[in-house]
Design a protein around this motif. Sequence first.
Motif, PDB file in Angstrom:
ATOM      1  N   GLN A   1       5.191   4.548   5.477  1.00  0.00           N
ATOM      2  CA  GLN A   1       4.979   5.510   6.553  1.00  0.00           C
ATOM      3  C   GLN A   1       6.228   5.535   7.409  1.00  0.00           C
TER       4      GLN A   1
ATOM      5  N   THR B   1       0.797  -1.220   0.000  1.00  0.00           N
ATOM      6  CA  THR B   1       0.000   0.000   0.000  1.00  0.00           C
ATOM      7  C   THR B   1       0.832   1.274   0.000  1.00  0.00           C
TER       8      THR B   1
ATOM      9  N   ASP C   1      -2.676   4.170  -6.788  1.00  0.00           N
ATOM     10  CA  ASP C   1      -3.719   5.117  -6.420  1.00  0.00           C
ATOM     11  C   ASP C   1      -4.898   4.365  -5.796  1.00  0.00           C
TER      12      ASP C   1
ATOM     13  N   ARG D   1      -2.213   2.138  10.899  1.00  0.00           N
ATOM     14  CA  ARG D   1      -3.648   2.368  10.953  1.00  0.00           C
ATOM     15  C   ARG D   1      -4.385   1.166  10.351  1.00  0.00           C
TER      16      ARG D   1
ATOM     17  N   GLU E   1     -10.155   8.445  -3.565  1.00  0.00           N
ATOM     18  CA  GLU E   1     -11.027   8.879  -2.484  1.00  0.00           C
ATOM     19  C   GLU E   1     -10.904   8.010  -1.236  1.00  0.00           C
ATOM     20  N   THR E   2      -9.722   7.418  -1.028  1.00  0.00           N
ATOM     21  CA  THR E   2      -9.506   6.561   0.139  1.00  0.00           C
ATOM     22  C   THR E   2      -8.183   6.917   0.796  1.00  0.00           C
ATOM     23  N   ASP E   3      -8.204   7.165   2.097  1.00  0.00           N
ATOM     24  CA  ASP E   3      -6.986   7.453   2.840  1.00  0.00           C
ATOM     25  C   ASP E   3      -6.575   6.204   3.609  1.00  0.00           C
ATOM     26  N   LEU E   4      -5.471   5.589   3.180  1.00  0.00           N
ATOM     27  CA  LEU E   4      -4.985   4.375   3.828  1.00  0.00           C
ATOM     28  C   LEU E   4      -3.949   4.678   4.908  1.00  0.00           C
ATOM     29  N   GLY E   5      -3.683   5.956   5.158  1.00  0.00           N
ATOM     30  CA  GLY E   5      -2.730   6.325   6.201  1.00  0.00           C
ATOM     31  C   GLY E   5      -1.281   6.146   5.801  1.00  0.00           C
TER      32      GLY E   5
ATOM     33  N   THR F   1       1.765   6.753   2.359  1.00  0.00           N
ATOM     34  CA  THR F   1       2.088   7.415   1.095  1.00  0.00           C
ATOM     35  C   THR F   1       2.417   6.354   0.065  1.00  0.00           C
TER      36      THR F   1
END
Length: 224
Positions: A109, A106, A172, A116, A175-179, A181
């Motif tokens: 971090q 994904t 990509d 998360r 519209e989803t935040d996986l916490g 980069t």
Amino acid sequence: MRRLLFLMTFGLMGAGILISLGTWQVQRLSWKQDLLARIEAQISAQPVPLKEALEPSFQRYAPVEVTGAFGSEHIRMLASRRTTGAVHRIIRPFDVEGFGPVLVDTGWQMDELDVRGAPQMRLTLIGNLDAPNEADKFTPAPDIEAKLWFARDVPAMAEVLNTQPIMVVLRDAPETDLGVTPWPVDTAGIPNDHLQYAITWFSLAAIWVLMTAYFVLRTNRSPR
């Protein structure tokens, strides 16, 4: 005369070998640039369904679009980014509709952050197939309890997360935040040092010619 002939022959042979090595590296440079251009074009192409990217065989770097849901488990893999330092890649199982669970890298971090939980809902992801071969005999064994790994070993990770040995590297997640980069696939990790090698060989050839000329002139001027 024989000594001069020997020096000139030896010098020309050495220079010829060095020049041929430099020429070979120039040819390799052209081949590598063409290869990288083709890989970059493939990476950025229009995504296709996962099954299509696997037929008739696994197509590394193929862009894919998968729809499904993340599992609750994850793996942290210690990595390093040039401008950031130590980070963790977060790898999760993703159950692709109509196909089954696969691995999804994904992104990254900072290593001191807690991981998360993945959103438990239907998602569509865009990424690229990859088959990283990072583990070798010097790679430390993973700490399974801490979920910490030191290389992307796809078969071993798939076994732990109960997925198929297929990895999609996220590009990509609309519209989803996986916490994290995203750390998408690119050609930066493919070495292309052929220009430096060519310059080295041609420089050595020039030095060889100059040294040969020096010894020839010195021999020719020495008293008989």
